[in-house]
Design a protein around this motif. Structure first.
Motif, PDB file in Angstrom:
ATOM      1  N   MET A   1     -15.573  17.928  -7.879  1.00 16.30           N
ATOM      2  CA  MET A   1     -14.148  18.045  -8.162  1.00 16.30           C
ATOM      3  C   MET A   1     -13.579  19.292  -7.494  1.00 16.30           C
ATOM      4  N   ARG A   2     -14.343  20.346  -7.571  1.00 15.07           N
ATOM      5  CA  ARG A   2     -13.858  21.592  -6.996  1.00 15.07           C
ATOM      6  C   ARG A   2     -13.601  21.438  -5.500  1.00 15.07           C
ATOM      7  N   ASN A   3     -14.513  20.765  -4.862  1.00 15.30           N
ATOM      8  CA  ASN A   3     -14.341  20.615  -3.415  1.00 15.30           C
ATOM      9  C   ASN A   3     -13.265  19.598  -3.048  1.00 15.30           C
ATOM     10  N   ILE A   4     -13.067  18.642  -3.923  1.00 12.15           N
ATOM     11  CA  ILE A   4     -11.932  17.736  -3.669  1.00 12.15           C
ATOM     12  C   ILE A   4     -10.656  18.559  -3.642  1.00 12.15           C
ATOM     13  N   GLU A   5     -10.556  19.435  -4.583  1.00 11.38           N
ATOM     14  CA  GLU A   5      -9.326  20.229  -4.675  1.00 11.38           C
ATOM     15  C   GLU A   5      -9.164  21.200  -3.514  1.00 11.38           C
ATOM     16  N   LYS A   6     -10.272  21.471  -2.866  1.00 15.72           N
ATOM     17  CA  LYS A   6     -10.185  22.362  -1.709  1.00 15.72           C
ATOM     18  C   LYS A   6      -9.965  21.589  -0.419  1.00 15.72           C
ATOM     19  N   HIS A   7     -10.019  20.283  -0.521  1.00 16.80           N
ATOM     20  CA  HIS A   7      -9.960  19.500   0.707  1.00 16.80           C
ATOM     21  C   HIS A   7      -8.604  19.650   1.388  1.00 16.80           C
ATOM     22  N   GLU A   8      -8.691  19.639   2.685  1.00 16.89           N
ATOM     23  CA  GLU A   8      -7.486  19.850   3.487  1.00 16.89           C
ATOM     24  C   GLU A   8      -6.368  18.865   3.146  1.00 16.89           C
ATOM     25  N   TRP A   9      -6.758  17.655   2.869  1.00 18.72           N
ATOM     26  CA  TRP A   9      -5.734  16.620   2.657  1.00 18.72           C
ATOM     27  C   TRP A   9      -4.856  16.903   1.443  1.00 18.72           C
ATOM     28  N   VAL A  10      -5.437  17.500   0.426  1.00 19.89           N
ATOM     29  CA  VAL A  10      -4.659  17.746  -0.794  1.00 19.89           C
ATOM     30  C   VAL A  10      -4.054  19.149  -0.825  1.00 19.89           C
TER      31      VAL A  10
ATOM     32  N   PRO B   1      -9.012   0.589   7.230  1.00 18.39           N
ATOM     33  CA  PRO B   1      -8.012   0.009   8.119  1.00 18.39           C
ATOM     34  C   PRO B   1      -7.450   1.113   9.014  1.00 18.39           C
ATOM     35  N   GLU B   2      -6.942   0.715  10.129  1.00 17.76           N
ATOM     36  CA  GLU B   2      -6.547   1.724  11.126  1.00 17.76           C
ATOM     37  C   GLU B   2      -5.458   2.678  10.648  1.00 17.76           C
ATOM     38  N   TYR B   3      -4.660   2.215   9.697  1.00 20.90           N
ATOM     39  CA  TYR B   3      -3.553   3.062   9.284  1.00 20.90           C
ATOM     40  C   TYR B   3      -3.963   4.187   8.336  1.00 20.90           C
ATOM     41  N   VAL B   4      -5.195   4.223   7.947  1.00 20.24           N
ATOM     42  CA  VAL B   4      -5.653   5.371   7.147  1.00 20.24           C
ATOM     43  C   VAL B   4      -6.057   6.481   8.114  1.00 20.24           C
ATOM     44  N   THR B   5      -5.426   7.604   7.953  1.00 15.55           N
ATOM     45  CA  THR B   5      -5.603   8.694   8.925  1.00 15.55           C
ATOM     46  C   THR B   5      -6.899   9.470   8.672  1.00 15.55           C
ATOM     47  N   PRO B   6      -7.305  10.284   9.627  1.00 12.55           N
ATOM     48  CA  PRO B   6      -8.615  10.930   9.526  1.00 12.55           C
ATOM     49  C   PRO B   6      -8.827  11.802   8.293  1.00 12.55           C
ATOM     50  N   LEU B   7      -7.803  12.534   7.892  1.00 13.93           N
ATOM     51  CA  LEU B   7      -8.036  13.436   6.752  1.00 13.93           C
ATOM     52  C   LEU B   7      -8.393  12.693   5.466  1.00 13.93           C
ATOM     53  N   PRO B   8      -7.575  11.725   5.065  1.00 12.05           N
ATOM     54  CA  PRO B   8      -7.994  10.990   3.860  1.00 12.05           C
ATOM     55  C   PRO B   8      -9.286  10.210   4.063  1.00 12.05           C
TER      56      PRO B   8
ATOM     57  N   ARG C   1       0.889  -1.169   0.000  1.00  7.28           N
ATOM     58  CA  ARG C   1       0.000   0.000   0.000  1.00  7.28           C
ATOM     59  C   ARG C   1       0.920   1.210   0.000  1.00  7.28           C
ATOM     60  N   LEU C   2       0.361   2.330  -0.358  1.00  5.04           N
ATOM     61  CA  LEU C   2       1.214   3.508  -0.504  1.00  5.04           C
ATOM     62  C   LEU C   2       1.225   4.336   0.768  1.00  5.04           C
ATOM     63  N   LYS C   3       2.355   4.944   0.979  1.00  4.58           N
ATOM     64  CA  LYS C   3       2.424   5.884   2.095  1.00  4.58           C
ATOM     65  C   LYS C   3       1.516   7.050   1.772  1.00  4.58           C
ATOM     66  N   GLU C   4       1.069   7.684   2.824  1.00  7.40           N
ATOM     67  CA  GLU C   4       0.066   8.723   2.614  1.00  7.40           C
ATOM     68  C   GLU C   4       0.556   9.833   1.690  1.00  7.40           C
ATOM     69  N   GLY C   5       1.797  10.217   1.887  1.00  9.43           N
ATOM     70  CA  GLY C   5       2.351  11.296   1.063  1.00  9.43           C
ATOM     71  C   GLY C   5       2.382  10.916  -0.408  1.00  9.43           C
ATOM     72  N   VAL C   6       2.803   9.702  -0.661  1.00 12.90           N
ATOM     73  CA  VAL C   6       2.878   9.228  -2.045  1.00 12.90           C
ATOM     74  C   VAL C   6       1.472   9.127  -2.624  1.00 12.90           C
ATOM     75  N   ALA C   7       0.588   8.558  -1.835  1.00 10.95           N
ATOM     76  CA  ALA C   7      -0.797   8.402  -2.307  1.00 10.95           C
ATOM     77  C   ALA C   7      -1.404   9.762  -2.606  1.00 10.95           C
ATOM     78  N   CYS C   8      -1.116  10.715  -1.760  1.00  5.00           N
ATOM     79  CA  CYS C   8      -1.682  12.050  -1.948  1.00  5.00           C
ATOM     80  C   CYS C   8      -1.156  12.651  -3.255  1.00  5.00           C
ATOM     81  N   ARG C   9       0.129  12.542  -3.470  1.00  2.00           N
ATOM     82  CA  ARG C   9       0.717  13.098  -4.691  1.00  2.00           C
ATOM     83  C   ARG C   9       0.101  12.455  -5.940  1.00  2.00           C
ATOM     84  N   LEU C  10      -0.028  11.140  -5.902  1.00  2.00           N
ATOM     85  CA  LEU C  10      -0.555  10.452  -7.075  1.00  2.00           C
ATOM     86  C   LEU C  10      -2.049  10.704  -7.248  1.00  2.00           C
TER      87      LEU C  10
END
Ligand SMILES: Nc1ncnc2c1ncn2[C@@H]1O[C@H](COP(=O)(O)OP(=O)(O)OP(=O)(O)O)[C@@H](O)[C@H]1O
Length: 795
Positions: free
Chosen positions: A299-308, A274-281, A141-150
């Motif tokens: 889509m617009r709101n996805i782009e505004k989401h805190e996680w990204v 799974p527990e390793y997925v943090t609250p923001l994602p 599985r991908l680390k959160e940072g990598v997953a976020c970038r992709l």
């Protein structure tokens, strides 16, 4: 020069076709290539519904001694496997037409389309990083940072196509590739469709069950296609973070074969993590994977989401900016084969028209066959491909050009993306330094502190500031702040941006002058932070990312990147793209022209989209503009030939591929003909289904086994159910192994089970929900150690 993997039987390079080389080596070492048009074919990259996808190298090099052959992926489709008017035909031309109009770093680039009497070759940029699902499979599985970038790259690409009025409708892990920098590349546009401003509803359900939004299945009503794409993006994100698909754990429907049950389950079972997925994602995923499309996040709101938020600069690049950037990046392209081929006689399949003798000798040409081959249909002889206009001589002279010829297939997309990635990285680095400097200086009153910038960035959305004052502020920001060009106030700098956007050279100079000191200042930081990424073969890939990034960085530096979040324009459903009818003319070579929203008329659909694909044909017969779906076969008004002619025209460039490949590139049999790929009818494809099964059953090596210890904590029941019977047997074998049974029989069993050992371990796990937690608080490290212990016992 980079090493060349064995599997790519590349004999090319400068010596390809060189008579000198042949003279030296003699006939014994004569280079023999399988070729297709101007490309030498290499290994098979993959196989799809339409046939094989081959690695290709451009045969013809420029005069530059350092020129390296460009790599491409060529999807070879046997023409005789495409029945007229079939769904297959529609898919192919739909894909070609969609790709012609899309220029985004995260969307596979269509280089050109070739055909000879036997094959249609869709030449795509080569995504050398391989298939995305395998990437996740390898990493588990991908680390959160990598997953976020992709994920951000995925969203950016999808958003871009939505802004162009197109929806993908088959987004899934299997349709995502990676480039050599591990950037995401969206492929397979066979289900793409066009939506229109006032009615974007579609009625054809398509895609893959596990990725398809519930509304596609549970309701027969037209659905909002963009929302369905968003759902698929959510499933992909979930898979990146969790390592398995959501809702893949219904014990009553273990294989997910029963689509109705699958969707019943999806709509009724709350999303589990799974527990390793943090609250923001988690929060973002809950908003995306919302069964009710009306409540689903836009889509617009996805782009505004805190996680990204860390990737806001990337997400704020508008489609228009992408178009400009990608077009201007043509400066990096090596000379196209076009000029070499344009001089060829336009006789069909003539060996004498292939160019130089050496070409012929280098190719496995079956001369006699060529002579006897039937000519392609007449309509295919005046084909035009829409290619970007050649760069101006001024652009060609850009010093940047030579530095990038080795990046991903020399793709402008890759370069642009790399530029953005670098810009972001630099931005982050600069921000780090800036913060530390700020802390040192305690310059709280400085209005350009990162905090201030972030705040303004947040609040600027949807507002318009005083342009001139902001411009002044920007100037300061560009000079002193790491947030240069990334914040929304950059918008106001439009005059300067416009000027800068007109010339890549100008951009580069401007960028250099503006960022020289900041670049220098943070250079050592960058050097520390940049880690080489694993890459696959890229001949002589030595271009520095920093150099590659110049054009786009300059755009960012000059503030060209506008924050689109507030404007909303790109999220509106108004299609921005219209193809000039002239692009269909044989004299073509014109790029599709972007027209402004003002001049777009929904009643004036894009001509070639209309003509080439049933699915893209807008219904004219009073269905309220409802876009016709893939199963809504186009109404045939004319005779077949006329329609076929329309279909072909404007789609394929007849490159006179008189060099016919000797190798048989057999596409799959005709059994696919007429097959329906709707969700309801499509057979689940075990080969491609993304699940632990596909991950672990195909991924043999210690790496996959490495995951097994952890897999106990997360393995979805898919695995258990898929191999339930054989798994029991294998579990027994495992137990025998651990008892230290050294008998020959046992060894044989072990060797025979080696290939699916990873599956064994997963299969022996009791059924659990995807959110299964780690057992007894055992640490991952311990499990890995345990795993190695077990493994060494077996060896
Ligand atoms: N641009 C590319 N670069 C590298 N590999 C590619 C590229 N395009 C396709 N491939 C490889 O070829 C395989 C098949 O390609 P693709 O899925 O596009 O074919 P297809 O005929 O459209 O298949 P399907 O519609 O069944 O998914 C991919 O899984 C991938 O491994």
């Amino acid at each position: 020069m980079a090493s060349i993997p064995q599997r790519h039987t590349y004999y090319g390079g400068e010596g390809v076709g060189s008579s000198d080389l042949r003279g030296m080596e003699g006939s014994r070492h004569r280079r023999r290539h399988v070729t297709f048009g101007p490309y030498i074919l290499g290994s098979t990259l993959g196989e799809g519904e339409f046939g094989r996808v081959k690695l290709g190298w451009s045969k013809h090099l420029s005069n530059s001694p350092n020129e390296v052959p460009k790599q491409v992926a060529i999807k070879l489709v046997r023409r005789d496997t495409i029945p007229k008017n079939s769904e297959k035909e529609i898919k192919i031309y739909r894909e070609i037409n969609a790709l012609k109009h899309l220029s985004h770093p995260n969307i596979v680039k269509l280089e050109e389309v070739l055909q000879n009497s036997k094959y249609i070759g869709i030449v795509l940029e080569y995504a050398s990083g391989g298939e995305f699902y395998k990437y996740i499979q390898k990493k588990r599985r991908l680390k959160e940072g990598v997953a976020c970038r992709l994920f951000v790259q995925l969203i950016s690409g999808v958003h871009y196509m939505h802004a162009k009025g197109l929806v993908h409708r088959d987004l899934k892990l299997e349709n995502l590739l990676l480039d050599k920098h591990e950037n995401l590349v969206i492929t397979d546009f066979g289900f793409v469709n066009e939506f229109f401003a006032h009615n974007e509803l579609m009625k054809t359900s398509c895609g893959s069950p596990c990725y398809a939004a519930p509304e596609l299945v549970v309701s027969s009503k037209p659905y909002e296609a963009r929302k369905a794409d968003i759902w698929s993006c959510g499933v992909i994100l979930y898979a990146m973070l969790a390592g398995y698909l959501p809702w893949d754990d219904d014990p009553k429907n273990p294989d997910g074969n029963d689509i109705a049950k699958l969707y019943h389950y999806i709509t009724r079972t709350p999303l589990k993590f799974p527990e390793y997925v943090t609250p923001l994602p988690r929060d973002l995923l809950r908003r995306i994977l919302c069964p009710d499309p009306k409540k689903r996040i836009t889509m617009r709101n996805i782009e505004k989401h805190e996680w990204v938020r860390p990737h806001l600069p990337f997400l704020s690049i508008t489609p228009e900016e992408w178009d400009r950037t990608m077009l201007s990046n043509q400066v990096f392209r090596p000379p196209k084969m076009k000029s070499q081929h344009s001089s060829r006689p336009r006789s069909n399949c003539s060996t004498s028209s292939t160019g130089s003798k050496s070409d012929k000798r280098d190719s496995l040409v079956i001369d006699s066959a060529l002579v006897n081959l039937p000519a392609p249909p007449q309509e295919s002889q005046s084909h035009v491909i829409t290619k970007p206009s050649p760069p101006s001589p001024e652009l060609r002279r850009s010093p940047v050009r030579g530095t990038n010829r080795h990046s991903r297939s020399n793709s402008a997309a890759s370069i642009a993306l790399q530029a953005v990635v670098d810009a972001e990285r630099e931005h982050n680095l600069q921000q780090e330094v800036y913060i530390s400097l700020s802390k040192k200086n305690h310059s709280h009153k400085n209005r350009n502190t990162p905090a201030f910038i972030v705040q303004r960035s947040n609040t600027h959305s949807g507002t318009s500031g005083n342009a001139s004052s902001l411009m002044n502020k920007d100037s300061t920001i560009v000079e002193t702040s790491p947030a240069k060009g990334h914040t929304t106030e950059a918008k106001s700098n439009s005059n300067e941006l416009h000027t800068l956007a007109t010339s890549v050279n100008k951009d580069s100079q401007s960028f250099k002058s503006k960022t020289n000191h900041t670049t220098n200042q943070y250079h050592h930081f960058a050097a520390q932070h940049r880690k080489p990424r694993p890459t696959s073969y890229h001949p002589g890939s030595s271009a520095s990312a920093a150099e590659a990034s110049l054009p786009y960085q300059s755009m960012l530096a000059s503030g060209e990147s506008q924050n689109q979040l507030g404007s909303g324009s790109q999220f509106d459903s108004t299609p921005l793209l219209q193809i000039e009818p002239s692009s269909l003319a044989p004299s073509g070579n014109q790029s599709p022209r972007m027209i402004s929203r003002k001049s777009f008329s929904a009643s004036k659909p894009s001509l070639d989209l209309q003509s080439v694909s049933g699915d893209l044909i807008k219904s004219q017969n009073g269905t309220g503009g409802l876009t016709k779906g893939i199963n809504d076969q186009p109404q045939e008004t004319g005779n077949d030939e006329a329609r076929r002619s329309r279909r072909y025209s404007g789609v394929i460039v007849e490159k006179m591929c008189s060099t016919v490949t000797e190798e048989k590139v057999d596409s799959k049999d005709n059994s696919t003909e007429g097959s329906k790929r709707t969700v309801m009818e499509r057979k689940p494809d075990n080969r491609k289904r993304f699940s632990f099964l596909s991950f672990y059953s195909t991924y043999e090596t210690s790496k996959s086994s490495l995951d097994t210890s952890e897999s106990k904590t997360v393995s979805p029941p898919t695995i258990t159910r898929k191999h339930s019977s054989s798994a029991r047997q294998r579990t027994v074998n495992e137990q025998e192994d651990t008892k230290g049974n050294n008998s020959t029989a046992s060894r044989q069993t072990r060797s025979s089970t080696k290939n699916y050992r990873q599956s064994v371990m997963i299969a022996s796990i009791p059924e659990s929900t995807p959110a299964a937690q780690p057992q007894n608080g055992q640490s991952t490290a311990k499990k890995v150690v345990d795993f190695f212990k077990r493994r060494s016992m077996r060896i």
